[in-house]
Design a protein around this motif. Sequence first.
Motif, PDB file in Angstrom:
ATOM      1  N   PHE A 259       0.968  -1.175   0.201  1.00 57.33           N
ATOM      2  CA  PHE A 259       0.269  -0.008   0.194  1.00 57.33           C
ATOM      3  C   PHE A 259       0.942   1.320  -0.080  1.00 57.33           C
ATOM      4  CE2 PHE A 259      -2.328  -3.371   2.373  1.00 57.33           C
ATOM      5  CZ  PHE A 259      -3.384  -3.407   1.718  1.00 57.33           C
ATOM      6  N   GLY A 260       2.119   1.018   0.127  1.00 54.19           N
ATOM      7  CA  GLY A 260       2.966   2.227   0.090  1.00 54.19           C
ATOM      8  C   GLY A 260       3.094   2.762   1.796  1.00 54.19           C
ATOM      9  N   PRO A 261       4.157   2.997   2.000  1.00 57.86           N
ATOM     10  CA  PRO A 261       4.883   4.489   3.543  1.00 57.86           C
ATOM     11  C   PRO A 261       3.271   5.165   3.967  1.00 57.86           C
ATOM     12  CG  PRO A 261       6.235   5.044   2.182  1.00 57.86           C
ATOM     13  CD  PRO A 261       5.435   4.198   0.851  1.00 57.86           C
ATOM     14  N   PHE A 262       2.656   5.858   2.855  1.00 51.83           N
ATOM     15  CA  PHE A 262       1.940   6.189   4.062  1.00 51.83           C
ATOM     16  C   PHE A 262       0.646   6.004   4.709  1.00 51.83           C
ATOM     17  CE2 PHE A 262      -2.361   9.177   3.586  1.00 51.83           C
ATOM     18  CZ  PHE A 262      -2.099  10.173   4.663  1.00 51.83           C
ATOM     19  N   TRP A 263      -0.385   5.303   3.629  1.00 59.18           N
ATOM     20  CA  TRP A 263      -1.338   3.998   3.983  1.00 59.18           C
ATOM     21  C   TRP A 263      -0.607   2.406   4.596  1.00 59.18           C
ATOM     22  CZ3 TRP A 263      -5.525   6.487   3.830  1.00 59.18           C
ATOM     23  CH2 TRP A 263      -6.007   6.992   2.638  1.00 59.18           C
ATOM     24  N   ALA A 264       0.485   2.084   4.640  1.00 63.69           N
ATOM     25  CA  ALA A 264       0.598   1.337   5.444  1.00 63.69           C
ATOM     26  C   ALA A 264       0.979   1.890   7.442  1.00 63.69           C
ATOM     27  CB  ALA A 264       2.395   1.414   5.204  1.00 63.69           C
ATOM     28  N   GLU A 265       1.153   3.322   7.467  1.00 61.34           N
ATOM     29  CA  GLU A 265       0.943   3.689   7.984  1.00 61.34           C
ATOM     30  C   GLU A 265       0.093   4.394   9.185  1.00 61.34           C
ATOM     31  OE1 GLU A 265       4.104   7.912  10.887  1.00 61.34           O
ATOM     32  OE2 GLU A 265       3.823   7.263   8.488  1.00 61.34           O
ATOM     33  N   VAL A 266      -1.173   4.660   8.647  1.00 63.58           N
ATOM     34  CA  VAL A 266      -2.547   4.908   8.922  1.00 63.58           C
ATOM     35  C   VAL A 266      -2.663   3.465   9.026  1.00 63.58           C
ATOM     36  CG1 VAL A 266      -4.762   5.551   8.332  1.00 63.58           C
ATOM     37  CG2 VAL A 266      -2.290   6.807   7.486  1.00 63.58           C
ATOM     38  N   PHE A 267      -2.539   2.828   8.610  1.00 65.53           N
ATOM     39  CA  PHE A 267      -2.787   1.304   9.056  1.00 65.53           C
ATOM     40  C   PHE A 267      -2.621   0.651  10.215  1.00 65.53           C
ATOM     41  CE2 PHE A 267      -4.242  -0.057   4.005  1.00 65.53           C
ATOM     42  CZ  PHE A 267      -5.173   0.607   4.435  1.00 65.53           C
ATOM     43  N   LEU A 268      -1.223   1.163  10.426  1.00 66.01           N
ATOM     44  CA  LEU A 268      -0.979   0.674  11.610  1.00 66.01           C
ATOM     45  C   LEU A 268      -1.346   1.419  12.896  1.00 66.01           C
ATOM     46  CD1 LEU A 268       2.335  -0.759  10.335  1.00 66.01           C
ATOM     47  CD2 LEU A 268       1.128  -1.958  10.856  1.00 66.01           C
ATOM     48  N   ALA A 269      -0.923   2.706  12.600  1.00 62.37           N
ATOM     49  CA  ALA A 269      -1.619   4.027  14.223  1.00 62.37           C
ATOM     50  C   ALA A 269      -3.093   3.540  13.885  1.00 62.37           C
ATOM     51  CB  ALA A 269      -2.081   4.654  13.514  1.00 62.37           C
ATOM     52  N   LEU A 270      -4.006   2.642  13.429  1.00 65.04           N
ATOM     53  CA  LEU A 270      -5.502   2.505  13.566  1.00 65.04           C
ATOM     54  C   LEU A 270      -5.853   1.138  13.989  1.00 65.04           C
ATOM     55  CD1 LEU A 270      -7.171   4.190  10.814  1.00 65.04           C
ATOM     56  CD2 LEU A 270      -7.434   5.945  12.805  1.00 65.04           C
ATOM     57  N   ARG A 271      -4.202   0.679  13.547  1.00 68.18           N
ATOM     58  CA  ARG A 271      -4.705  -1.172  14.027  1.00 68.18           C
ATOM     59  C   ARG A 271      -5.103  -1.947  13.345  1.00 68.18           C
ATOM     60  NH1 ARG A 271      -3.228  -2.186  19.511  1.00 68.18           N
ATOM     61  NH2 ARG A 271      -3.294  -4.290  18.546  1.00 68.18           N
ATOM     62  N   LEU A 272      -5.611  -1.970  12.346  1.00 69.06           N
ATOM     63  CA  LEU A 272      -5.799  -2.528  11.520  1.00 69.06           C
ATOM     64  C   LEU A 272      -5.598  -3.285  11.168  1.00 69.06           C
ATOM     65  CD1 LEU A 272      -7.692   0.693   8.752  1.00 69.06           C
ATOM     66  CD2 LEU A 272      -8.510  -0.709  10.487  1.00 69.06           C
ATOM     67  N   ASN A 273      -4.370  -3.296  10.978  1.00 70.90           N
ATOM     68  CA  ASN A 273      -3.444  -5.037  11.155  1.00 70.90           C
ATOM     69  C   ASN A 273      -3.893  -6.310  11.371  1.00 70.90           C
ATOM     70  OD1 ASN A 273      -2.143  -3.176  12.955  1.00 70.90           O
ATOM     71  ND2 ASN A 273      -0.277  -4.884  12.577  1.00 70.90           N
ATOM     72  N   THR A 274      -4.529  -5.139  13.381  1.00 71.45           N
ATOM     73  CA  THR A 274      -5.121  -6.815  14.064  1.00 71.45           C
ATOM     74  C   THR A 274      -6.601  -6.064  13.951  1.00 71.45           C
ATOM     75  OG1 THR A 274      -3.693  -5.078  15.580  1.00 71.45           O
ATOM     76  CG2 THR A 274      -2.851  -7.190  14.961  1.00 71.45           C
ATOM     77  N   VAL A 275      -7.323  -5.858  13.637  1.00 70.29           N
ATOM     78  CA  VAL A 275      -8.968  -5.150  13.684  1.00 70.29           C
ATOM     79  C   VAL A 275      -9.012  -6.216  14.816  1.00 70.29           C
ATOM     80  CG1 VAL A 275     -11.543  -5.481  13.371  1.00 70.29           C
ATOM     81  CG2 VAL A 275      -8.670  -4.642  11.882  1.00 70.29           C
ATOM     82  N   TYR A 276      -9.382  -7.405  14.722  1.00 73.42           N
ATOM     83  CA  TYR A 276     -10.480  -8.483  16.450  1.00 73.42           C
ATOM     84  C   TYR A 276      -9.665  -8.082  17.703  1.00 73.42           C
ATOM     85  CZ  TYR A 276     -12.240  -9.871  11.842  1.00 73.42           C
ATOM     86  OH  TYR A 276     -13.081  -9.759  10.955  1.00 73.42           O
ATOM     87  N   SER A 277      -8.082  -7.016  17.860  1.00 78.59           N
ATOM     88  CA  SER A 277      -7.598  -7.406  18.697  1.00 78.59           C
ATOM     89  C   SER A 277      -7.001  -6.092  19.372  1.00 78.59           C
ATOM     90  CB  SER A 277      -6.370  -8.434  19.129  1.00 78.59           C
ATOM     91  OG  SER A 277      -5.613  -8.132  17.750  1.00 78.59           O
ATOM     92  N   ALA A 278      -8.042  -4.824  18.328  1.00 77.37           N
ATOM     93  CA  ALA A 278      -7.601  -3.468  18.231  1.00 77.37           C
ATOM     94  C   ALA A 278      -8.437  -2.833  19.637  1.00 77.37           C
ATOM     95  CB  ALA A 278      -7.882  -2.465  17.183  1.00 77.37           C
ATOM     96  N   TRP A 279      -7.906  -1.934  20.275  1.00 74.05           N
ATOM     97  CA  TRP A 279      -8.567  -1.917  21.696  1.00 74.05           C
ATOM     98  C   TRP A 279      -9.864  -0.879  20.808  1.00 74.05           C
ATOM     99  CZ3 TRP A 279      -9.625   3.175  21.846  1.00 74.05           C
ATOM    100  CH2 TRP A 279      -9.292   4.584  21.076  1.00 74.05           C
ATOM    101  N   TRP A 280      -9.853  -0.408  20.007  1.00 72.66           N
ATOM    102  CA  TRP A 280     -11.013   0.692  19.882  1.00 72.66           C
ATOM    103  C   TRP A 280     -12.241  -0.585  19.456  1.00 72.66           C
ATOM    104  CZ3 TRP A 280     -12.286  -0.332  14.636  1.00 72.66           C
ATOM    105  CH2 TRP A 280     -11.528  -0.895  13.742  1.00 72.66           C
ATOM    106  N   PHE A 281     -11.670  -2.048  19.112  1.00 67.36           N
ATOM    107  CA  PHE A 281     -12.917  -2.693  18.596  1.00 67.36           C
ATOM    108  C   PHE A 281     -13.395  -3.908  19.824  1.00 67.36           C
ATOM    109  CE2 PHE A 281     -14.433  -6.776  17.143  1.00 67.36           C
ATOM    110  CZ  PHE A 281     -14.666  -6.867  15.985  1.00 67.36           C
ATOM    111  N   LEU A 282     -12.689  -3.749  20.881  1.00 67.47           N
ATOM    112  CA  LEU A 282     -13.159  -4.323  22.204  1.00 67.47           C
ATOM    113  C   LEU A 282     -13.729  -3.633  22.823  1.00 67.47           C
ATOM    114  CD1 LEU A 282      -9.737  -6.411  22.886  1.00 67.47           C
ATOM    115  CD2 LEU A 282     -11.072  -6.963  21.963  1.00 67.47           C
TER     116      LEU A 282
END
Length: 732
Positions: A60-83
């Motif tokens: 996805f490129g550096p920018f979107w990768a950083e966004v995904f990692l900041a929002l924890r979209l790479n670990t959605v089901y264990s992300a604090w906001w999902f819980l």
Amino acid sequence: MSDTLHGHPPPQRAAPVRAVVELLSSMRFAISLLTVICIASVIGTVLKQHEPSVNYVNQFGPFWAEVFLALRLNTVYSAWWFLLILAFLVVSTSLCIARNTPRYLADLRSYKENIREQSLKAFPHRAQAPLAGEAPEAAARRIGGLLAGGGWKVRLQQRDTSAGPGTGWMVAAKAGAANKIGYIAAHSAIVLICLGGLLDGDLIVRAQMWLGGKTPYAGGGLVSEVGPEHRLSERNPTFRGNLFVAEGTQSGTAVLNQSDGVLLQELPFSIELKKFIVEHYSTGMPKLFASEIIIHDKATGDAVPARVEVNHPASYRGIEIYQSSFDDGGSRLKLRAVPMAPGVQPFDVEGTVGGSTRIERAGAGKATGADASQALTLEFTGLRTINVENFGAAGSGGSGADVRKVDLRQSIESRLGAGNKTATPKELRNVGPSVTYKLRDAAGQAREFHNYMLPVDTGDGQPVFLLGVRETPADPFRFLRVPVDDQGRMDGFLRMRMALADPALREQAVRRYVAIAVDGSRPELAEQLAQSTLRALSLFAGADNAGKGSAGAPPRGGLQAISDFMEANVPADERERAGEVLIRILNGALFELAQLTRERAGLALLPQNEATRAFMTQAVLSLSDAQAYPAPMAFELAHFTQVQASVFQVARAPGKNVVYLGCALLILGVFSMLYVRERRVWVWLAPGAGGTGAEATMALSTNRRTMDGDREFAHLTERLIGAKPHHGGTTA
């Protein structure tokens, strides 16, 4: 003046609390949470979870990768906001249940027999009829008995019997009370499913990290060397991790992947893998993989044999053992290095998959721009014993037995192509074992190589060894095709490769070619042909200054160098004819070079037949492609001893039974709400005119207006009071 002086009480301090409760228990808030959960679940399904961060950068490129990692979209089901959203949904639905369940239960117990006669006349389903010769009490008991016999719950009410307008009997009946239970069951199911998800998710593990001082481990090394701050206790109530076990070994520590490392989960037992079983389809895809294991209890010492298959887990002490996948368990390899550049000598090297070794050989660094004495690190990364590739029918590539007449019409565009090109019709064949390794230089840069052990017939009649290479894991492998000689090896090609880099041998091959091609009575033609042939051979070998690239780059060889030379020195209208002549000369000189190498090796000369022509055709293409091979040597698989390994998923999931109960309640609730109609019937029986008989007023209420309800009311009115119903308006 204040409100107190006017008799009004001060504003209640509980108003903000009441507003918050109203918001949390509202349907709009719950639907909004469900919408966010659905969107997050879609993201978690589409976006691969728990991948290394570099994979997201590559995709996805550096920018979107950083966004995904900041929002924890790479670990959605264990992300604090999902819980947190799940927790809010539990609170919201629980408040909704708490507010409405008492009313629903009260409604279930109530027959609403106190309804007024005038109210019955306002119902959409209503009817009136006189009942001659039947007293109100007798009619009420008759109607109540008929309704009770039809499955209705009935209550009779006798009102004031003194003279007056309120005198009479009320028959109140109800059916379909399960509809109200369906609402309670469906909402309770949502709570149970969310609670089960929270229990079996990362919530408890994260609570131990937040409150218990546990931290992910991001380093390497042995499991036994990892400190206690990175380990979870055997008493951990819920977890889900992976366990890697090689054949003949056992392990009792699972790995829980986290976004910034791993946690180690101690198990109350260890798993020993006795045998791994795998079966394949004709396409090469696994059809069955199973593990014969022994479970060793750490507390009692008991050894319990078990078999684990896909979709058939084993269970021990409340922990489920699933067959997740399989891998290499440290197969032992013996590789033979074959030189791909001058100055490299053949040698053997041994190792195990997952290990590495240093290579210090003269010329090892030439292809990477390093000094000749610089060492490379050979990393053994994989062994595959079955490789099913797709091959289709292909032409023979030409006809005739003259090995000097080789069709290279499309050879200039042919570079290091894919070794598994698809064709129609499909032909799936197992091409045997293959080895994957990496060569890493002193700067840490590495290329990955994938070489097949056995020759492969790609369909043109000339078997080849496939030597694959790629720069990064995101790239596909590009394959160099090395033709098989008459001994079933690649030695013939390698001799030609080394001889092509020797100026003396090139000149000797040119002289032999000219002596055969030109009559000795024309020495001036022979000299001219010798110069042209030597120039073509030098261009092909990358030893001619005319093939030098821009900005002082090393000379380019192969067919590309000849193509560049033609574009620079031959007019466009003469290139096709001149190119055919130059290619014919080049191929004849290369054939003599091959014969010369066989003489020096003490082998018989190649015969003039179809097999030799096919070998030379592929050899010319491979010699051209070999100019771009990015390593001074290639490693062919000489011998291996395979060691299989199983990857198990071990899980303690107390929330599983809670989720099962929630699913059962959800099914029950949905079916109750969709297929059970709540109905209520009232029949008011008042004394008739003149004190004889009774006057009946009947009404029906239902939660959904349907044609079945209309027919049912018509049937009831005819059966109970013998009147025609009236339908009007909408259901109240």
